[in-house]
Design an enzyme around this catalytic site. Structure first.
Site, mmCIF file in Angstrom:
data_model
loop_
_atom_site.group_PDB
_atom_site.id
_atom_site.type_symbol
_atom_site.label_atom_id
_atom_site.label_comp_id
_atom_site.label_asym_id
_atom_site.label_seq_id
_atom_site.Cartn_x
_atom_site.Cartn_y
_atom_site.Cartn_z
ATOM 1 C CD GLU A 24 3.133 6.132 -3.588
ATOM 2 O OE1 GLU A 24 3.818 5.848 -4.577
ATOM 3 O OE2 GLU A 24 2.010 5.636 -3.382
ATOM 4 C CG HIS B 41 21.278 20.564 -9.238
ATOM 5 N ND1 HIS B 41 22.431 21.255 -9.508
ATOM 6 C CD2 HIS B 41 21.347 20.199 -7.934
ATOM 7 C CE1 HIS B 41 23.189 21.291 -8.409
ATOM 8 N NE2 HIS B 41 22.543 20.659 -7.447
ATOM 9 C CG ASN C 31 -2.907 -12.113 -18.754
ATOM 10 O OD1 ASN C 31 -2.704 -12.584 -17.647
ATOM 11 N ND2 ASN C 31 -2.392 -10.963 -19.112
ATOM 12 N N GLY C 32 -1.344 -11.500 -21.936
ATOM 13 C CA GLY C 32 0.099 -11.513 -22.189
ATOM 14 C C GLY C 32 0.435 -10.861 -23.516
ATOM 15 C CE LYS D 16 -4.362 -2.951 -6.258
ATOM 16 N NZ LYS D 16 -3.525 -1.757 -6.148
ATOM 17 C CD1 TRP E 70 -4.410 -1.629 -18.893
ATOM 18 C CD2 TRP E 70 -2.698 -2.565 -19.988
ATOM 19 N NE1 TRP E 70 -3.376 -0.730 -18.894
ATOM 20 C CE2 TRP E 70 -2.302 -1.268 -19.559
ATOM 21 C CE3 TRP E 70 -1.779 -3.325 -20.703
ATOM 22 C CZ2 TRP E 70 -1.042 -0.743 -19.806
ATOM 23 C CZ3 TRP E 70 -0.512 -2.802 -20.958
ATOM 24 C CH2 TRP E 70 -0.158 -1.520 -20.500
ATOM 25 C CB CYS F 147 -5.880 -9.253 -20.291
ATOM 26 S SG CYS F 147 -5.325 -8.135 -21.572
ATOM 27 C CD GLU G 83 -0.643 5.327 -9.625
ATOM 28 O OE1 GLU G 83 -0.365 4.177 -9.955
ATOM 29 O OE2 GLU G 83 -0.800 5.658 -8.423
HETATM 30 C C1 G6P Z 1 0.992 -1.060 -11.179
HETATM 31 C C2 G6P Z 1 0.044 -0.541 -10.125
HETATM 32 C C3 G6P Z 1 0.830 0.120 -9.009
HETATM 33 C C4 G6P Z 1 1.849 -0.865 -8.438
HETATM 34 C C5 G6P Z 1 2.752 -1.435 -9.528
HETATM 35 C C6 G6P Z 1 3.571 -2.598 -9.017
HETATM 36 O O1 G6P Z 1 1.604 -0.004 -11.823
HETATM 37 O O2 G6P Z 1 -0.870 0.391 -10.682
HETATM 38 O O3 G6P Z 1 -0.048 0.517 -7.975
HETATM 39 O O4 G6P Z 1 2.626 -0.208 -7.494
HETATM 40 O O5 G6P Z 1 1.971 -1.936 -10.611
HETATM 41 O O6 G6P Z 1 2.698 -3.654 -8.706
HETATM 42 P P1 G6P Z 1 2.999 -4.771 -7.641
HETATM 43 O O7 G6P Z 1 1.768 -5.637 -7.651
HETATM 44 O O8 G6P Z 1 4.219 -5.493 -8.099
HETATM 45 O O9 G6P Z 1 3.209 -4.091 -6.330
#
Ligand code: G6P
Length: 608
Positions: free
Chosen positions: A480, A503, A98-99, A603, A74, A2, A487
């Site tokens: 990745e 496996h 937020n939290g 994010k 969020w 948030c 995602e």
């Molecule tokens: C979220 C984002 C990812 C990111 C991860 C870690 O899941 O959607 O894109 O890799 O957090 O975030 P940071 O800011 O610690 O790299």
């Protein structure tokens, strides 16, 4: 997660709050709200869904008032609907949070027993009622807020407004970040400095446990014990970098295309091209020569960058690496030798689990290094050594350029470590520096494969499951690739070490199953070819990302190839990241998903 905002202004604040919330939408976007105060009456507008819905509501039914708070959510507790959207009210109090309040259940029961009615299913509403109860008991607003805050367990950044006070917001921080902005006769607060960029670049960051009494003309900050404290004013750098999409349809597309440039900037920060050596390691608090091992901790894509680095540190510098996701690491009670090196990789610098891991390592007497994109973040501020990534602001929720910049830094550190540990000599270091400096050129060439990758993505848009395979540094890249795809396209994808195929995952292979194999022609290419044969024999549809040599030696009919230029092995993770990002991007575009703001994600993850 948030995002929260507060403004004590001298003009109508609702439009300003919405403007600031737009800059915080990366923190959550399932509902949003604004509350203002005018003539001792608190009023609010809230809306489910993206911020644009709130804007529409405000246009139809504007809010006046020169003091207000806002929130973009969020969801953690309670579904994303209007009732659960912030700000939450209790009689004379309005509040955004937020939290997560971990003891909200017991507080809720206590308040219900006291006659309070709960309108929402959120944990947040307990705070509003707690403050309200203290007001009714006769405390002044600041004391009421402080007394309520003392009852809270968990993580919070708060902004609280009071019916009786048109010149007061109380803010508090325990965990998630909170920036206070200083204006001309106005004061602001926000979850980060970029939210406040249109108003001011003079920022005070609250420390953990701080709470602040903010008025137009001044601000007083207190620590958890209630003692008055001073926190420095800083000039926020980079706020002006708030970006737009340019000619791109999505931020993610723009950020993918920025990679040659930002990888170049990042490498230039760590490589001395004239001397052909890694620079910047001479003044740090540790020396790789003296280390027995390195611990790497991160989340999500940043964790996968760390996994690539494990191969580099171990192979190039003969330095063992322990790596874990921060959410596990923080509770594992890992025994650590004093004076070891712990590296934390994070784009935002605010990820709650990563920060908790950092604080654990601090207690264990580790040197703390952070590879971080947001230089003013909490993790950057709490680290001994900051290794910045020069990616610039990353707006798309799915990380792209931050990942390749993290890899750029980590490759340089691994080479620097190899030199300090005497594993490579000056000439070998110079050769590796020359190889690294080629990465931006190769990345530019790969971007030209866009039309071909887009074509392949059209076919993926109809499938339900995809497997990604790779060995060595291409194994984390496979993970990745799978992460990016799930995602933003919501297709189920798994990334596996190619050798692990037999496996388990091989049971999934049939004619409906695409398998993306990441395999430049290297020393273990032939091993991966065997795995591709196993897939082909079961009818799996292979998409091979490789180079000319790899394509010519794959020896499998019915294979689709994305062919990259041949390049030095050390830069393959940086460059091969681009086609897997593009594959995910174009697939999501064909499927019509919200690429920059995919469902359920945010994010910056500032809750556990
Ligand atoms: C979220 C984002 C990812 C990111 C991860 C870690 O899941 O959607 O894109 O890799 O957090 O975030 P940071 O800011 O610690 O790299």
């Amino acid at each position: 997660m948030c995002g929260i905002v507060g403004i004590i202004g001298n003009r109508p604040v609702a439009p300003l709050i919405v403007d600031a919330l737009k800059r915080l939408e990366y923190r959550g976007y399932d509902s949003a709200g604004v509350a203002t105060l005018e003539g001792n009456i608190l009023d609010r507008r809230r809306a489910e869904g993206k911020l644009v819905n709130l804007e529409t509501r405000l246009n139809a039914d504007p809010l006046s008032g020169i003091i207000g708070i806002g929130h973009t959510r969020w969801a953690t507790h309670g579904v994303p609907n209007e009732t659960n959207a912030h700000p939450h009210f209790s009689d004379d109090v309005a509040l955004v949070h937020n939290g997560i309040i971990e003891n909200f259940r017991e507080l809720r029961e206590e308040l219900i027993a006291d006659g309070y009615n709960f309108a929402s299913q959120t944990d947040t509403e307990v705070i509003a009622h707690l403050v309200s109860r203290e007001l009714k008991a006769g405390k002044n607003p600041a004391d009421a807020a402080h007394t309520a805050i003392l009852r809270l367990e968990g993580a919070f950044a708060l902004a609280i407004m009071f019916c009786s006070e048109d010149n007061l917001i109380v803010a508090a921080r325990n965990g998630p970040p909170l920036a206070i902005g200083h204006g001309e006769g106005e004061m602001y607060l926000g979850s980060d400095a970029i939210a406040l960029a249109p108003f001011t670049n003079v920022i005070t960051y609250l420390e953990d446990g701080d709470w602040a009494v903010i008025r137009r003309e001044d601000m007083k900050i207190f620590d958890a014990s209630g003692a008055s404290v001073e926190r420095a004013k800083q000039f926020s750098v980079g706020s002006h970098l708030m970006v737009d999409k340019g000619n791109h349809r999505h931020f993610m597309d723009k950020e993918i295309h920025e990679q040659p440039e930002v990888i170049g900037h990042t490498l230039a920060h760590y490589l001395d091209f004239a001397e052909q050596r890694v620079s910047g390691l001479d003044d740090v608090s540790f020396n790789f020569k003296e280390l027995e091992r390195v611990t790497i901790t991160a989340c999500g894509t940043a964790y996968l960058a760390g996994m690539v680095a494990k191969y580099w540190f171990e192979h190039l510098a003969r330095l063992p690496v322990d790596i874990d996701v921060a959410s596990e690491f923080r509770y594992r009670e890992v025994p650590m030798n004093k004076d070891g090196l712990s590296l934390f990789i994070t784009q935002s610098g605010e990820t709650a689990d990563t920060l908790a891991g950092l604080r654990y390592c601090r207690e264990q007497g580790q040197h703390i290094g952070a590879i971080v994109n947001v230089r003013e973040s909490t993790i950057a501020r709490e680290s001994d050594v900051v290794f910045p990534t020069l990616a610039g602001p990353e707006i798309g929720v799915a990380s792209t350029k931050a990942f390749t910049c993290q890899l750029s830094v980590l490759a340089c550190l691994a080479v620097g470590a190899a030199r300090q540990r005497g594993i490579i000599n000056t000439e070998q270091e110079a050769q590796t520096v020359r190889e690294l400096s080629e990465a931006p050129r190769f990345a530019s060439q790969v971007l030209k494969l866009g039309p071909q990758i887009e074509q392949l993505a059209r076919e993926l848009a109809n499938v339900k499951h995809i497997l990604y395979l790779g060995r060595d540094t291409n194994y984390p890249l496979a993970m990745e690739g799978a992460l990016k795809l799930k995602e933003i396209s919501y297709i189920h994808a798994e990334g596996y070490a190619a050798g692990e195929l037999k496996h388990g995952p091989i049971a999934l292979i049939d004619e409906t199953m695409p398998v993306v194999v990441i395999a430049p022609h290297d020393q273990i290419f032939e091993k991966t070819v065997s795995n591709m044969q196993e897939v082909a024999a079961r009818g799996g549809k292979i998409i091979l990302i490789t180079d000319e040599k790899g394509a010519s030696k794959a020896g499998i009919d019915e294979i689709k190839t994305i062919i990259l230029p041949e390049m030095p092995t050390i830069i393959t993770p940086l460059v091969y990241a681009l086609p897997i990002q593009m594959l995910a991007y174009y697939t999501a575009v064909h499927m019509g998903t919200d690429v920059d703001q995919p469902r359920n994600l945010a994010k910056s993850v500032t809750v556990e």
